[in-house]
Design an enzyme around this catalytic site. Structure first.
Site, short mmCIF file in Angstrom:
data_model
loop_
_atom_site.label_atom_id
_atom_site.label_comp_id
_atom_site.label_asym_id
_atom_site.label_seq_id
_atom_site.Cartn_x
_atom_site.Cartn_y
_atom_site.Cartn_z
N GLY A 1 0.87 -1.20 -0.24
CA GLY A 1 -0.11 0.75 -0.10
C GLY A 1 0.13 1.19 0.48
CB SER A 2 -0.17 5.48 1.01
OG SER A 2 -0.59 4.63 2.25
CB ALA A 3 5.11 6.14 0.89
CB ALA B 1 -0.47 2.75 4.66
N GLY B 2 2.15 3.00 5.43
CA GLY B 2 3.60 1.95 5.75
C GLY B 2 4.53 2.51 6.99
CD GLU C 1 5.36 -5.40 -3.08
OE1 GLU C 1 4.10 -5.71 -4.21
OE2 GLU C 1 4.93 -6.80 -2.66
#
Length: 479
Positions: free
Chosen positions: A208-210, A212-213, A231
């Site tokens: 998903g998105s950076a 959220a990461g 990822e």
């Protein structure tokens, strides 16, 4: 007890594709408990049997490939040719995961003078998989299949925008003979995801998105027992450099740029977001060719004829967000060669691709998850590499050049996990690792290397009897 209802929609029409209850926190907790109970039996199941179930799952995907491709396309909006390609990738992932398990996580025995050295790999336990909407089958499949092969139990929460594809995957696994409770589906949005992440899990596998990461990095900082495989996205550079004057076909280059930037309506984490070109006639010719090719791209719904190249963005909100980001860049001084234009007589999810010249500007280092390409012109190849690396991300990068020496420099100096030459940035092999550094991941690449984060190594020295130990003390003992 009241249950929140979840719906997904065809991005092209707004029609409801799927409707069902979202898993409330209590239901998530029960699913985790079930997975914990199911894990021990699955982990002790002989590997040959786990492989047989994986191959049966591949067979189930093959049997329903047409229906699954149509479902993927309808729920994501991507053209049917892309839906079919995604199903093919899901099918191919099974054999690739089996090969990766054998190569990277199999049992190995080595004879030594000290005894037999044995390497084994043990599953972590209960793994949570959070899936994305852009590849709702292929990307979570790339986590789930290796995790199951390793002997883990899996809790799968699809994106709330693509629950129907997740449900179809879970049904295919069940029909393949996967024991009940080994793969549990939990549908829902942020509340469901938060409950799953907060539960007693042993691993979180996320695509998903950076943003959220980064959130997951923070909340798991004090939970070291949880394996975290991220990822994430990228602000990916594509450098085009005609090192030998006239060596590159400008039309071929333009087609490669379009494939890098606009495929899947720009909704791939590996899409090129930044095009870096030399100043002068060649760079101008490339920009003109890209703009002209952009104008000829056919946009349409997933099942339209003639076949479209691009479909809509996933939602009206996604389109509005992308248009706001483009507006911000234009307000900073970008020259709009082509704007992110809504299509007349179409739903707000449809946008024509943008091409913006940002040479000399400082613009946000963000991933715009839409068909938006920013052009930067530079004076020399040193400046091109510096511009390519001027990002907090590090997922994909590409060089288009006939000059081997330039490529040899670029592949060494690029800060990215996937670096291609004369191929779109979106091209990646399932037989290799896929992942990035910086804000693009956490050094746990997926694809062929997923086997690495789905099991942990256990190294042993072994002997049938405790022999030789007394002799090793000879001469060092008192009488």
């Amino acid at each position: 007890m009241m249950h929140a209802m979840l719906q997904s929609f065809d991005p092209a029409t707004g029609e409801v594709v799927w409707e069902g209850p979202a898993a409330m926190p209590e239901a998530v907790a029960r699913a985790v408990d079930t997975a914990r109970l199911s894990h021990a039996a699955w982990a002790s199941t002989p590997l040959a049997q786990r492989l047989a179930v994986a191959r049966a799952y591949r067979g189930e995907l093959e049997k329903r490939s047409d229906d699954l491709a149509r479902l993927i396309s309808r729920e994501t909006g991507k053209p049917l040719w892309e839906g079919r390609g995604e199903v093919a990738s899901m099918i191919g992932k099974v054999d690739l995961s089996i090969a990766a398990q054998a190569d990277r996580a199999s049992e190995k025995h080595t004879a030594t003078t000290f005894g037999e050295a044995v390497l084994r790999h043990h599953p972590h336990g209960v793994m949570a998989v959070l899936g994305p909407y852009n590849f709702p089958g292929h990307l979570p499949n790339g986590h789930i299949v290796p995790a199951l092969l390793a002997g883990n139990a899996v809790l799968f929460k699809p994106s709330e925008l693509t629950p129907a594809v997740g449900e179809a995957m879970a049904q295919a696994s069940s029909d393949a003979g996967l024991p009940e409770g080994v793969l549990s589906l939990v549908q829902g949005g942020k509340e469901t995801g938060a409950a799953l992440v907060a539960a007693d899990i042993d691993g979180l596998l996320f695509t998903g998105s950076a943003t959220a990461g980064a959130h997951f990095r923070r909340i798991f900082a004090d939970r070291p027992k949880v394996i975290l495989a991220l990822e994430l996205g990228g602000n990916n550079p594509l450098v085009v450099w005609d090192g030998a004057e006239g060596a590159l076909d400008v039309e071929e280059v333009a087609a490669l740029v379009v494939q890098s930037a606009y495929v899947t309506s720009g909704q791939r984490c590996s899409c090129a977001r930044r095009l870096i070109l030399p100043r002068g006639r060649f760079g101008n010719a490339v920009i003109e060719a890209v703009a002209m090719l952009r104008d000829r791209l056919r946009l349409g719904a997933w099942d339209e004829e003639p076949t479209p190249y691009m479909g809509p963005l996933i939602s009206p909100e996604a389109a509005a967000r992308a248009q706001q980001q483009v507006g911000q860049i234009v307000a900073l001084g970008a020259k709009p060669i082509r704007l992110l234009e809504p299509l007349a007589d179409r739903r707000a999810t449809f946008v024509a691709p943008a091409l913006l010249d940002v040479t000399g500007l400082t613009v946000p280092d963000e991933e715009i998850f839409a068909p938006v390409l920013q052009v930067t012109r530079v004076a020399d190849f040193d400046s091109a590499i510096a511009a390519a690396n001027a990002t907090r991300f590090g997922l994909a990068a590409g060089l288009v050049s006939a000059d081997l020496a330039l490529w040899q420099r670029f592949v060494v100096e690029s800060r990215a996990g996937v670096v291609n030459r004369n191929r779109p940035t979106t091209g990646a092999s399932g037989a290799m690792p896929f992942g990035g550094l910086g804000d693009s991941g956490n050094h746990r690449p997926s694809a062929f290397y997923a086997a690495d984060y789905c099991a942990y190594p256990v190294a042993s020295f072994e002997a049938a009897l405790p022999t030789g130990n007394r002799d090793s003390l000879a001469g060092m003992l008192t009488a």
